[in-house]
Motif scaffolding. Structure first.
Motif, PDB file in Angstrom:
ATOM      1  N   GLU A  21     -44.455 -24.767 -28.751  1.00 28.22           N
ATOM      2  CA  GLU A  21     -43.127 -25.344 -28.953  1.00 28.22           C
ATOM      3  C   GLU A  21     -42.254 -25.146 -27.714  1.00 28.22           C
ATOM      4  OE1 GLU A  21     -42.438 -24.875 -33.778  1.00 28.22           O
ATOM      5  OE2 GLU A  21     -42.120 -23.135 -32.470  1.00 28.22           O
ATOM      6  N   ALA A  22     -42.351 -23.969 -27.096  1.00 26.96           N
ATOM      7  CA  ALA A  22     -41.569 -23.691 -25.889  1.00 26.96           C
ATOM      8  C   ALA A  22     -41.980 -24.629 -24.759  1.00 26.96           C
ATOM      9  CB  ALA A  22     -41.737 -22.235 -25.465  1.00 26.96           C
ATOM     10  N   ASP A  23     -43.278 -24.846 -24.605  1.00 27.52           N
ATOM     11  CA  ASP A  23     -43.760 -25.769 -23.574  1.00 27.52           C
ATOM     12  C   ASP A  23     -43.266 -27.185 -23.843  1.00 27.52           C
ATOM     13  OD1 ASP A  23     -45.093 -23.699 -22.295  1.00 27.52           O
ATOM     14  OD2 ASP A  23     -47.051 -24.196 -23.166  1.00 27.52           O
ATOM     15  N   GLN A  24     -43.320 -27.603 -25.092  1.00 24.84           N
ATOM     16  CA  GLN A  24     -42.846 -28.939 -25.462  1.00 24.84           C
ATOM     17  C   GLN A  24     -41.337 -29.055 -25.227  1.00 24.84           C
ATOM     18  OE1 GLN A  24     -43.436 -30.045 -29.569  1.00 24.84           O
ATOM     19  NE2 GLN A  24     -43.056 -32.205 -29.159  1.00 24.84           N
ATOM     20  N   LEU A  25     -40.603 -28.034 -25.623  1.00 18.21           N
ATOM     21  CA  LEU A  25     -39.150 -28.029 -25.418  1.00 18.21           C
ATOM     22  C   LEU A  25     -38.816 -28.134 -23.932  1.00 18.21           C
ATOM     23  CD1 LEU A  25     -36.269 -27.748 -26.512  1.00 18.21           C
ATOM     24  CD2 LEU A  25     -36.598 -25.253 -26.452  1.00 18.21           C
ATOM     25  N   GLU A  26     -39.525 -27.387 -23.107  1.00 22.51           N
ATOM     26  CA  GLU A  26     -39.290 -27.446 -21.662  1.00 22.51           C
ATOM     27  C   GLU A  26     -39.540 -28.850 -21.123  1.00 22.51           C
ATOM     28  OE1 GLU A  26     -40.410 -24.934 -17.660  1.00 22.51           O
ATOM     29  OE2 GLU A  26     -41.931 -25.081 -19.228  1.00 22.51           O
ATOM     30  N   ARG A  27     -40.646 -29.458 -21.528  1.00 22.62           N
ATOM     31  CA  ARG A  27     -40.952 -30.835 -21.075  1.00 22.62           C
ATOM     32  C   ARG A  27     -39.861 -31.807 -21.509  1.00 22.62           C
ATOM     33  NH1 ARG A  27     -46.005 -29.300 -22.694  1.00 22.62           N
ATOM     34  NH2 ARG A  27     -45.870 -30.453 -24.653  1.00 22.62           N
ATOM     35  N   LEU A  28     -39.440 -31.698 -22.760  1.00 26.15           N
ATOM     36  CA  LEU A  28     -38.428 -32.610 -23.280  1.00 26.15           C
ATOM     37  C   LEU A  28     -37.082 -32.407 -22.597  1.00 26.15           C
ATOM     38  CD1 LEU A  28     -39.337 -32.503 -27.078  1.00 26.15           C
ATOM     39  CD2 LEU A  28     -39.736 -34.396 -25.470  1.00 26.15           C
ATOM     40  N   LEU A  29     -36.716 -31.163 -22.354  1.00 25.44           N
ATOM     41  CA  LEU A  29     -35.440 -30.906 -21.674  1.00 25.44           C
ATOM     42  C   LEU A  29     -35.459 -31.423 -20.238  1.00 25.44           C
ATOM     43  CD1 LEU A  29     -34.486 -27.394 -23.069  1.00 25.44           C
ATOM     44  CD2 LEU A  29     -33.342 -29.584 -23.512  1.00 25.44           C
ATOM     45  N   HIS A  30     -36.603 -31.360 -19.578  1.00 27.43           N
ATOM     46  CA  HIS A  30     -36.698 -31.945 -18.229  1.00 27.43           C
ATOM     47  C   HIS A  30     -36.501 -33.456 -18.291  1.00 27.43           C
ATOM     48  CE1 HIS A  30     -37.579 -28.544 -15.682  1.00 27.43           C
ATOM     49  NE2 HIS A  30     -38.449 -28.096 -16.570  1.00 27.43           N
TER      50      HIS A  30
END
Length: 150
Positions: A120-129
């Motif tokens: 989830e953290a990896d996905q959140l980081e990608r989405l925030l970028h």
């Protein structure tokens, strides 16, 4: 449509408020820690680059940089090829303070992600970028004196 900007703004304001209290002991105020961190991470950066990175106007960046220089956290040096450009470097005091900024950032990041899985953290980081890139275009457009059409 999902409302994401209010929680993002609230998170940013809360963390900025916390950091301003915690960095007061280092004589850093009103977000100056953010400028110092970027200068430590990118020694030799010039003011316009830094302003763009932090998403503030040049005047705001200039004031913050001048205050950091007056407190001996950073130094301005002329560019070797263009004397109009002043490159920014951390002083010994700035370099000594940077690890404290980094520790606070890592701690805040850990707290923010404590109930979130690694995936989830990896996905959140990608989405925030992606969100940041989307906003970046509008930021540049408005900074050039344009108004967005709603």
């Amino acid at each position: 449509m999902a409302e994401i900007l209010r929680p993002i703004g609230a998170i940013a304001r809360a963390l900025d408020s916390i950091a301003n209290v915690e960095f007061k002991r280092f004589d850093l105020t009103k977000g100056q820690y953010l400028y110092l961190a970027r200068i430590c991470e990118h020694p030799g950066i010039f003011q316009d680059q830094l302003a763009g990175m932090i998403k503030v106007d040049r005047t705001t960046a200039a004031r913050a940089i001048d205050k950091l220089a007056a407190k001996d956290f950073v130094v301005k040096r002329p560019d070797l090829t263009n004397q109009k450009i002043r490159r920014l470097f951390p002083t010994e005091k700035g370099q000594a303070t940077y690890p404290n900024i980094l520790r606070e950032n890592q701690y805040s990041n850990q707290v923010a992600l404590k109930s979130i899985t690694d995936d989830e953290a990896d996905q959140l980081e990608r989405l925030l970028h992606k969100v940041s890139a989307n906003i970046d275009d509008d930021w540049h457009y408005v900074k050039k004196g344009n108004l967005r059409k709603y």
